[in-house]
Write an enzyme that holds these catalytic residues in place. Structure first.
Site, PDB file in Angstrom:
ATOM      1  N   GLU A 117       0.953  -1.731   0.051  1.00 17.51           N
ATOM      2  CA  GLU A 117      -0.500  -0.003   0.232  1.00 17.51           C
ATOM      3  C   GLU A 117       1.027   1.115  -0.033  1.00 17.51           C
ATOM      4  O   GLU A 117       2.071   1.182   0.452  1.00 17.51           O
ATOM      5  CB  GLU A 117      -0.470  -0.144   1.913  1.00 17.51           C
ATOM      6  CG  GLU A 117      -0.748   0.363   2.404  1.00 17.51           C
ATOM      7  CD  GLU A 117      -0.837  -0.096   3.636  1.00 17.51           C
ATOM      8  OE1 GLU A 117      -1.212   0.283   4.360  1.00 17.51           O
ATOM      9  OE2 GLU A 117      -0.849  -0.918   4.401  1.00 17.51           O
ATOM     10  N   LYS A 119       2.447   4.595   0.838  1.00 19.96           N
ATOM     11  CA  LYS A 119       2.997   4.883   1.983  1.00 19.96           C
ATOM     12  C   LYS A 119       3.320   6.680   2.036  1.00 19.96           C
ATOM     13  O   LYS A 119       3.381   7.283   1.320  1.00 19.96           O
ATOM     14  CB  LYS A 119       4.467   4.823   2.583  1.00 19.96           C
ATOM     15  CG  LYS A 119       5.313   5.451   3.612  1.00 19.96           C
ATOM     16  CD  LYS A 119       6.766   5.224   3.721  1.00 19.96           C
ATOM     17  CE  LYS A 119       7.255   5.471   5.616  1.00 19.96           C
ATOM     18  NZ  LYS A 119       7.508   6.853   5.760  1.00 19.96           N
ATOM     19  N   ASP A 121       2.703  10.428   3.102  1.00 19.05           N
ATOM     20  CA  ASP A 121       3.626  11.217   3.429  1.00 19.05           C
ATOM     21  C   ASP A 121       2.779  12.839   4.736  1.00 19.05           C
ATOM     22  O   ASP A 121       2.443  13.777   3.925  1.00 19.05           O
ATOM     23  CB  ASP A 121       4.324  12.085   2.086  1.00 19.05           C
ATOM     24  CG  ASP A 121       5.531  12.587   3.235  1.00 19.05           C
ATOM     25  OD1 ASP A 121       6.313  12.416   4.193  1.00 19.05           O
ATOM     26  OD2 ASP A 121       6.209  13.620   2.502  1.00 19.05           O
ATOM     27  N   TYR A 229      -4.879   2.638   8.411  1.00 19.72           N
ATOM     28  CA  TYR A 229      -3.954   1.949   8.330  1.00 19.72           C
ATOM     29  C   TYR A 229      -3.442   0.675   9.608  1.00 19.72           C
ATOM     30  O   TYR A 229      -2.769  -0.641   8.911  1.00 19.72           O
ATOM     31  CB  TYR A 229      -3.202   1.496   7.299  1.00 19.72           C
ATOM     32  CG  TYR A 229      -2.070   3.384   7.801  1.00 19.72           C
ATOM     33  CD1 TYR A 229      -1.130   3.184   8.750  1.00 19.72           C
ATOM     34  CD2 TYR A 229      -1.679   4.622   7.374  1.00 19.72           C
ATOM     35  CE1 TYR A 229      -0.079   3.743   9.684  1.00 19.72           C
ATOM     36  CE2 TYR A 229      -1.172   5.202   8.385  1.00 19.72           C
ATOM     37  CZ  TYR A 229      -0.470   4.368   9.069  1.00 19.72           C
ATOM     38  OH  TYR A 229       0.715   5.643   9.872  1.00 19.72           O
ATOM     39  N   LYS A 317      10.857   2.912   0.062  1.00 17.81           N
ATOM     40  CA  LYS A 317      11.488   3.840  -0.759  1.00 17.81           C
ATOM     41  C   LYS A 317      10.943   4.557  -2.316  1.00 17.81           C
ATOM     42  O   LYS A 317      12.219   3.739  -2.763  1.00 17.81           O
ATOM     43  CB  LYS A 317      12.252   4.612   0.314  1.00 17.81           C
ATOM     44  CG  LYS A 317      12.013   4.841   1.738  1.00 17.81           C
ATOM     45  CD  LYS A 317      11.180   5.243   2.613  1.00 17.81           C
ATOM     46  CE  LYS A 317      10.925   6.758   2.638  1.00 17.81           C
ATOM     47  NZ  LYS A 317      11.755   7.217   4.099  1.00 17.81           N
ATOM     48  N   CYS A 410      41.437  20.409  16.029  1.00 20.53           N
ATOM     49  CA  CYS A 410      39.927  20.580  15.954  1.00 20.53           C
ATOM     50  C   CYS A 410      39.626  22.214  15.208  1.00 20.53           C
ATOM     51  O   CYS A 410      40.338  23.344  16.450  1.00 20.53           O
ATOM     52  CB  CYS A 410      38.992  20.894  17.316  1.00 20.53           C
ATOM     53  SG  CYS A 410      37.678  20.958  17.928  1.00 20.53           S
ATOM     54  N   CYS A 413      37.967  23.326  19.752  1.00 21.21           N
ATOM     55  CA  CYS A 413      39.188  24.124  20.561  1.00 21.21           C
ATOM     56  C   CYS A 413      40.562  23.812  20.448  1.00 21.21           C
ATOM     57  O   CYS A 413      41.404  23.761  20.902  1.00 21.21           O
ATOM     58  CB  CYS A 413      38.676  22.453  21.287  1.00 21.21           C
ATOM     59  SG  CYS A 413      39.368  21.234  20.712  1.00 21.21           S
ATOM     60  N   CYS A 434      37.627  14.734  17.154  1.00 22.94           N
ATOM     61  CA  CYS A 434      38.665  15.991  17.779  1.00 22.94           C
ATOM     62  C   CYS A 434      38.840  15.148  19.030  1.00 22.94           C
ATOM     63  O   CYS A 434      38.017  14.022  19.060  1.00 22.94           O
ATOM     64  CB  CYS A 434      38.221  17.032  17.926  1.00 22.94           C
ATOM     65  SG  CYS A 434      38.868  17.659  19.758  1.00 22.94           S
ATOM     66  N   CYS A 440      36.524  19.677  24.991  1.00 24.57           N
ATOM     67  CA  CYS A 440      36.018  20.479  23.709  1.00 24.57           C
ATOM     68  C   CYS A 440      34.680  21.011  23.509  1.00 24.57           C
ATOM     69  O   CYS A 440      33.309  20.911  24.252  1.00 24.57           O
ATOM     70  CB  CYS A 440      36.932  19.644  22.487  1.00 24.57           C
ATOM     71  SG  CYS A 440      35.159  20.064  21.042  1.00 24.57           S
TER      72      CYS A 440
HETATM   73  S1  IVH Z   1       2.707   0.909   9.310  1.00 27.27           S
HETATM   74  C1  IVH Z   1       4.431  -1.706  12.802  1.00 27.27           C
HETATM   75  N1  IVH Z   1       1.861   1.632   7.055  1.00 27.27           N
HETATM   76  O1  IVH Z   1       4.920   5.986   8.497  1.00 27.27           O
HETATM   77  C2  IVH Z   1       3.579  -0.344  11.608  1.00 27.27           C
HETATM   78  N2  IVH Z   1       3.058   3.296   8.286  1.00 27.27           N
HETATM   79  O2  IVH Z   1       7.718   5.285   9.054  1.00 27.27           O
HETATM   80  C3  IVH Z   1       3.197   0.944  11.306  1.00 27.27           C
HETATM   81  N3  IVH Z   1       3.015   5.586   7.111  1.00 27.27           N
HETATM   82  O3  IVH Z   1       5.080   6.242  11.230  1.00 27.27           O
HETATM   83  C4  IVH Z   1       2.654   1.540   9.971  1.00 27.27           C
HETATM   84  N4  IVH Z   1       2.158   5.688   5.424  1.00 27.27           N
HETATM   85  O4  IVH Z   1       2.867   7.486   9.666  1.00 27.27           O
HETATM   86  C5  IVH Z   1       2.436   2.288   8.073  1.00 27.27           C
HETATM   87  N5  IVH Z   1       0.416   2.132   4.874  1.00 27.27           N
HETATM   88  C6  IVH Z   1       0.709   3.022   6.073  1.00 27.27           C
HETATM   89  C7  IVH Z   1       2.377   3.594   6.165  1.00 27.27           C
HETATM   90  C8  IVH Z   1       2.520   4.592   7.432  1.00 27.27           C
HETATM   91  C9  IVH Z   1       2.352   5.993   6.018  1.00 27.27           C
HETATM   92  C10 IVH Z   1       4.133   5.975   8.103  1.00 27.27           C
HETATM   93  C11 IVH Z   1       3.751   6.510   9.557  1.00 27.27           C
HETATM   94  C12 IVH Z   1       4.298   5.997  10.162  1.00 27.27           C
HETATM   95  C13 IVH Z   1       5.870   6.118   9.691  1.00 27.27           C
HETATM   96  C14 IVH Z   1       6.759   4.801   9.148  1.00 27.27           C
END
Ligand code: IVH
Length: 684
Positions: A117, A119, A121, A229, A317, A410, A413, A434, A440
């Protein structure tokens, strides 16, 4: 400057600083660099010193110590809100699938379903429903403690106040992402500009600022949305699969992501990732990758967590965003561990919606690999919250030698800056450090900033600026000094007043008792991040026990050392660094002084009611019912210790087929021995 001009300038500076404070603290969208902001404050302080009778009651200098955060109540997450490990390449994804199967002792070609699914932002939120009614809503915070933003979350249109349908558990905590979509973001920014205000940097910042409004009526005017989710605390199971749970969320009235799919293997997952990547721009909201999760919840349960991320999920990612700019200068910064880091000062450029004016160059080898010179045109990249990096020099670098060299002293210092030799590999460390340690100023100041930072002592009103000031005044030179500050002196400081001095005093006093892991993390020991600090705390439980064990382990041999490196998830480098830190005479004095001021609370033993809690277990022979990693992880999560060798301290030996000398020794010592099946029966 005459009085009239001064009055005008003071007014201007005051408004400017307040506006920037609001952008920084309330909107999470600063537009000035720290240096530019500091310059404004500095000018204000100087001018007020010249014209003290013109100091306005509401001047920003009168409330430096005022708390930016802490405006919301806290909510403890009964189930921690974790982060995700990252994958960057297709190969990382196949490795992830193999790793999962290996851990579960399944053959490489065993069928296994994963969900994929987007991710999102945005920022995560946890919604708690009791009897189907929304009772609280919290931000993630540090994963264990979040902010109570219930009133604000109630204003989000697609968050149900009452769950639809039926069959939800009495208590269910639905988690997901709060975000703002592209169209709404554009409209929001058009309105900002129309009102003569600064536009938001990106949808994520706008969402974060909107969710953390003090007045929920303001949040209500913001176009926040929510995708559900995952989940936290639940009083009864919801489904047997990840997909099943998300389908139930949709039935209860939540928006769930339409791109979520179930796949049977890595190839399908990767294909789906590339499909989403292609459609990314047209989705209408920002995403920064694809999250894969093991679908079957029973398997998720067996896989468990490492440190702060689940073993059963990974975030794939998208490649970082890139841009081209020029290098105006190379500066050298000295960090908390004494590392000299060259930093490229860049002609400011927007990358992925954020203005970038610095990039890390890591170390001198990296500069020489790039063959970088001041004045060069370079390609840079920025991914998520990571510090921007220089990828390559654009143009002709033919014939350039390797002649960049970090200073041998450094820059702060003047101490000797050395590249250590790794005793094991015989290779020179890439980092020049350093050698002056805490004498320092750069290391001392960075160390103190870390000590008071959010994940460490988290002292409201004591930030980077105050630490620098108190250090320069010789008031705070080591952590213990924070607890013996003279607040009368502080109240007389420019920029402070009685109220902010009182607030600071209260904030400091509130931290006179602190958890073990936080206190350890706060010391800023190399390799001891939050995860390792938690492992160490769970292992020793009491600070005093840890200290005596680390002193016993000082030569990196013997039982105490073996016990430390048996801590699952902690490497030898971290163990070595921890032991050396506690055995350095200067540190011992620093810690003693701190312990006079601060009480460190013992860590809690994990699930002390389990039948193997506190026992030392050894696994031997060829394990057939589970992998060695799974066995170890399960034992640790039940509060047992796992050791590699049998000794008088061993309580249980779990022997698979073909067990040899360890089994024999255990029998001689009269230690209880179990088969794999007996172990499973006892621990499930
Ligand atoms: S699952 C234990 N699913 O990504 C797993 N996270 O890097 C819980 N996020 O803090 C996260 N889309 O804010 C999950 N489809 C998705 C997501 C998601 C965005 C974010 C979430 C989490 C962060 C982790």
């Amino acid at each position: 400057m005459d009085e009239t001009a001064a009055k005008k300038r003071l007014k201007f500076l005051s408004l400017e600083i307040k506006a920037n404070d609001a952008l920084y603290y309330q909107e999470d969208a600063p537009i000035l660099s720290d240096a530019e902001y500091d310059a404004l404050r500095h000018e204000l302080i100087e001018l007020e010193a010249q014209f003290p009778h013109l100091i306005a009651k509401d001047s920003p200098t009168q409330d430096v110590g005022a708390k930016p955060s802490g405006k919301f109540g806290k909510i403890e997450h009964t189930v921690a809100m974790l982060s995700l490990d990252n994958a960057f390449t297709d190969e990382d994804v196949t490795d992830f699938c193999s790793r999962v199967k290996r851990f579960l002792s399944l053959p490489e070609d065993a069928p296994m379903a994963f969900t994929a699914e987007p991710k999102i932002d945005g920022l995560s939120a946890a919604l708690r429903y009791e009897q189907g009614v929304l009772v609280t809503g919290a931000t993630r915070g540090d994963g264990r403690m979040g902010e109570d933003v219930t009133a604000n979350l109630r204003t989000v249109n697609n968050i149900p106040h009452q769950l639809k349908g039926r069959g939800w558990p009495d208590v269910v905590e639905v988690r997901g992402e709060v975000y703002i979509d592209h169209a709404d973001f554009e409209a929001m920014n058009a309105a900002q500009l129309g009102a003569g205000k600064e536009p938001y940097k990106n949808p994520r910042n706008a969402a974060a600022g909107s969710l953390r409004q003090i007045d929920s009526a303001v949040t209500a005017t913001r176009p926040l949305k929510f995708f559900a989710y995952t989940w936290g605390e639940i009083s009864a199971p919801i489904s047997e699969t990840q997909m099943g749970v998300v389908e139930r969320f949709a039935q209860w009235g939540f928006d769930t992501n339409p791109q979520m799919k179930r796949h049977e293997n890595a190839a399908q997952m990767i294909a789906h990732y590339h499909e989403i990547e292609e459609r990314r721009a047209g989705l209408g909201y920002d995403i920064d990758g694809v999250v894969y999760k093991v679908d079957e919840l029973a398997l998720q349960e067996r896989l468990g967590f490492v440190s702060r991320a689940p073993r059963w999920a990974i975030a794939h990612k998208f490649p970082a965003e890139k841009a081209i700019t020029t290098v105006a200068a190379i500066d050298v910064q000295v960090g908390r561990t004494g590392a000299l880091t060259p930093v490229a000062r860049l002609a400011p450029i927007t990358v992925g919606g954020v203005v970038v004016s610095n990039a890390t160059l890591h170390n001198e080898d990296e500069i020489n690999r790039l063959k970088l010179r001041v004045g060069d045109t370079v390609e840079i990249q920025r991914a998520g919250d990571v510090i921007p990096q220089v990828l390559r020099v654009i143009g002709d670098i033919e014939g350039r030698g390797e002649d960049y060299q970090l200073p041998l002293e450094c820059p702060v210092c003047g101490g000797v800056a050395l590249r250590d030799m790794d005793a094991k590999t015989g290779k020179q460390d890439v980092v020049r450090r350093c050698s002056n340690g805490l004498s320092c100023p750069a290391q001392a100041i960075e160390g103190l900033k870390h000590f008071v930072s959010r994940r460490a002592f988290d002292i409201d009103g004591l930030g980077a600026k105050q630490i620098e000031l108190f250090y320069q005044k010789h008031w705070v030179r080591q952590p213990a000094d924070i607890f013996i500050l003279n607040f009368e002196d502080i109240s007389k400081l420019e920029g402070f007043g009685q109220t902010s001095a009182d607030n600071l005093k209260a904030a400091i006093n509130a931290r006179r008792t602190i958890g073990f892991a936080r206190a350890l993390y706060a010391l800023g020991i190399r390799h001891i991040g939050q995860g390792n600090a938690e492992l160490v705390a769970k292992h020793y439980l009491s600070w005093a026990k840890m200290q005596s064990a680390l002193i016993e382990a000082r030569s990196h041999i013997g039982e105490a050392w073996a016990d430390l490196i048996s801590v699952d998830g902690m490497g030898e480098a971290a163990a070595g660094s921890l032991v050396d830190f506690f055995n350095a005479p200067n540190n011992a004095a620093m810690i003693d002084a701190l312990l006079k001021e601060v009480k460190i609370i013992d860590a809690e033993a994990p699930s002390s009611d389990s039948p193997v809690s506190g026992k030392t277990v050894v696994f031997t022979g060829k394990l057939e019912m589970f992998s060695r990693d799974e066995a170890k992880a399960r034992a640790l999560s039940l509060g047992a210790k796992v050791s590699g060798s049998v000794s008088a301290k061993t309580n249980i030996l779990v022997a698979g087929p073909g067990a040899g000398s360890k089994l024999k020794k255990a029998q001689e010592l009269g230690i209880e021995t179990l088969t794999e099946a007996e172990w499973l029966a006892r621990t499930s």
